[in-house]
Design a protein around this motif. Structure first.
Motif, mmCIF file in Angstrom:
data_model
loop_
_atom_site.group_PDB
_atom_site.id
_atom_site.type_symbol
_atom_site.label_atom_id
_atom_site.label_comp_id
_atom_site.label_asym_id
_atom_site.label_seq_id
_atom_site.Cartn_x
_atom_site.Cartn_y
_atom_site.Cartn_z
ATOM 1 N N LEU A 17 -8.522 17.718 -12.788
ATOM 2 C CA LEU A 17 -8.928 17.432 -11.410
ATOM 3 C C LEU A 17 -10.112 18.297 -10.989
ATOM 4 C CD1 LEU A 17 -5.385 17.073 -9.809
ATOM 5 C CD2 LEU A 17 -7.044 15.225 -10.241
ATOM 6 N N VAL A 18 -10.109 19.551 -11.400
ATOM 7 C CA VAL A 18 -11.236 20.444 -11.108
ATOM 8 C C VAL A 18 -12.500 19.898 -11.758
ATOM 9 C CG1 VAL A 18 -12.199 22.747 -11.557
ATOM 10 C CG2 VAL A 18 -9.853 22.515 -10.729
ATOM 11 N N ALA A 19 -12.397 19.436 -12.987
ATOM 12 C CA ALA A 19 -13.567 18.883 -13.686
ATOM 13 C C ALA A 19 -14.080 17.636 -12.973
ATOM 14 C CB ALA A 19 -13.210 18.566 -15.143
ATOM 15 N N LEU A 20 -13.177 16.773 -12.528
ATOM 16 C CA LEU A 20 -13.592 15.571 -11.804
ATOM 17 C C LEU A 20 -14.275 15.946 -10.486
ATOM 18 C CD1 LEU A 20 -10.444 13.335 -12.415
ATOM 19 C CD2 LEU A 20 -12.750 12.942 -13.313
ATOM 20 N N ALA A 21 -13.737 16.928 -9.809
ATOM 21 C CA ALA A 21 -14.342 17.378 -8.551
ATOM 22 C C ALA A 21 -15.750 17.910 -8.800
ATOM 23 C CB ALA A 21 -13.471 18.458 -7.905
ATOM 24 N N ARG A 22 -15.910 18.699 -9.851
ATOM 25 C CA ARG A 22 -17.239 19.250 -10.182
ATOM 26 C C ARG A 22 -18.230 18.137 -10.482
ATOM 27 N NH1 ARG A 22 -15.034 23.980 -13.952
ATOM 28 N NH2 ARG A 22 -14.626 25.508 -12.324
ATOM 29 N N GLN A 23 -17.780 17.082 -11.183
ATOM 30 C CA GLN A 23 -18.670 15.959 -11.496
ATOM 31 C C GLN A 23 -19.209 15.324 -10.220
ATOM 32 O OE1 GLN A 23 -16.505 13.207 -13.957
ATOM 33 N NE2 GLN A 23 -16.416 14.605 -15.697
ATOM 34 N N ARG A 24 -18.422 15.359 -9.175
ATOM 35 C CA ARG A 24 -18.839 14.790 -7.892
ATOM 36 C C ARG A 24 -19.507 15.811 -6.984
ATOM 37 N NH1 ARG A 24 -14.070 10.784 -5.795
ATOM 38 N NH2 ARG A 24 -13.892 9.540 -7.681
ATOM 39 N N GLY A 25 -19.612 17.037 -7.465
ATOM 40 C CA GLY A 25 -20.217 18.081 -6.654
ATOM 41 C C GLY A 25 -19.338 18.500 -5.487
ATOM 42 N N LEU A 28 -12.296 21.339 -5.261
ATOM 43 C CA LEU A 28 -11.047 20.654 -5.571
ATOM 44 C C LEU A 28 -10.394 20.158 -4.285
ATOM 45 C CD1 LEU A 28 -8.892 19.729 -7.561
ATOM 46 C CD2 LEU A 28 -7.881 22.034 -7.416
ATOM 47 N N GLN A 29 -10.424 20.973 -3.247
ATOM 48 C CA GLN A 29 -9.824 20.569 -1.971
ATOM 49 C C GLN A 29 -10.494 19.327 -1.411
ATOM 50 O OE1 GLN A 29 -9.245 23.653 0.936
ATOM 51 N NE2 GLN A 29 -9.344 22.194 2.627
ATOM 52 N N ALA A 30 -11.834 19.275 -1.416
ATOM 53 C CA ALA A 30 -12.548 18.102 -0.888
ATOM 54 C C ALA A 30 -12.254 16.863 -1.734
ATOM 55 C CB ALA A 30 -14.043 18.371 -0.844
ATOM 56 N N PHE A 31 -12.216 17.045 -3.045
ATOM 57 C CA PHE A 31 -11.935 15.939 -3.954
ATOM 58 C C PHE A 31 -10.539 15.365 -3.699
ATOM 59 C CE2 PHE A 31 -10.165 14.533 -8.081
ATOM 60 C CZ PHE A 31 -11.036 13.483 -8.354
ATOM 61 N N LEU A 32 -9.547 16.247 -3.600
ATOM 62 C CA LEU A 32 -8.175 15.784 -3.364
ATOM 63 C C LEU A 32 -8.027 15.155 -1.978
ATOM 64 C CD1 LEU A 32 -6.170 18.689 -5.028
ATOM 65 C CD2 LEU A 32 -6.566 16.387 -5.929
ATOM 66 N N PHE A 33 -8.717 15.714 -0.992
ATOM 67 C CA PHE A 33 -8.677 15.116 0.341
ATOM 68 C C PHE A 33 -9.210 13.685 0.294
ATOM 69 C CE2 PHE A 33 -10.658 14.002 4.372
ATOM 70 C CZ PHE A 33 -9.586 14.167 5.242
ATOM 71 N N ASP A 34 -10.331 13.477 -0.413
ATOM 72 C CA ASP A 34 -10.887 12.129 -0.537
ATOM 73 C C ASP A 34 -9.903 11.179 -1.219
ATOM 74 O OD1 ASP A 34 -13.213 12.914 0.712
ATOM 75 O OD2 ASP A 34 -14.428 12.974 -1.122
ATOM 76 N N LEU A 35 -9.230 11.660 -2.259
ATOM 77 C CA LEU A 35 -8.243 10.821 -2.948
ATOM 78 C C LEU A 35 -7.105 10.404 -2.015
ATOM 79 C CD1 LEU A 35 -7.812 12.550 -6.435
ATOM 80 C CD2 LEU A 35 -8.974 10.399 -5.934
ATOM 81 N N VAL A 36 -6.592 11.358 -1.269
ATOM 82 C CA VAL A 36 -5.483 11.069 -0.360
ATOM 83 C C VAL A 36 -5.932 10.127 0.753
ATOM 84 C CG1 VAL A 36 -3.908 12.115 1.326
ATOM 85 C CG2 VAL A 36 -4.269 13.203 -0.898
#
Length: 88
Positions: A17-25, A28-36
């Protein structure tokens, strides 16, 4: 706003998940918030679509009825356009 916590996340999953978040710039918190948020939006869309499901249309004809009606209208149109002296 409220805080959400997810317990017992395996480290390999967290790392992915951290790697996916980094790919999107993103963090991790912002990435997971977007997913939810996106998952919640999809559920709203599903609820709206269910309101307009075929069972609620109260229609007494089938797809085959539509095809037959279209074929009949096209045949009538073609018969009219085949009148001698009419340019296409």
């Amino acid at each position: 706003m409220v805080a959400l916590q997810i317990r017992d996340v395996p480290e390999p999953l967290r790392d992915q998940l951290v790697a996916l978040a980094r790919q999107r710039g993103q963090s991790l918190q912002a990435f997971l918030f977007d997913l939810v948020r996106d998952e919640a939006r999809r559920q709203d869309n599903i609820a709206v679509l269910k309101q307009f499901s075929p069972a609620t249309w109260d229609v007494a004809f089938t797809a085959r009825d539509v095809v037959v009606a279209l074929d009949a209208e096209r045949a009538e149109r073609d018969a009219v356009s085949d009148v001698p002296g009419v340019d296409e």
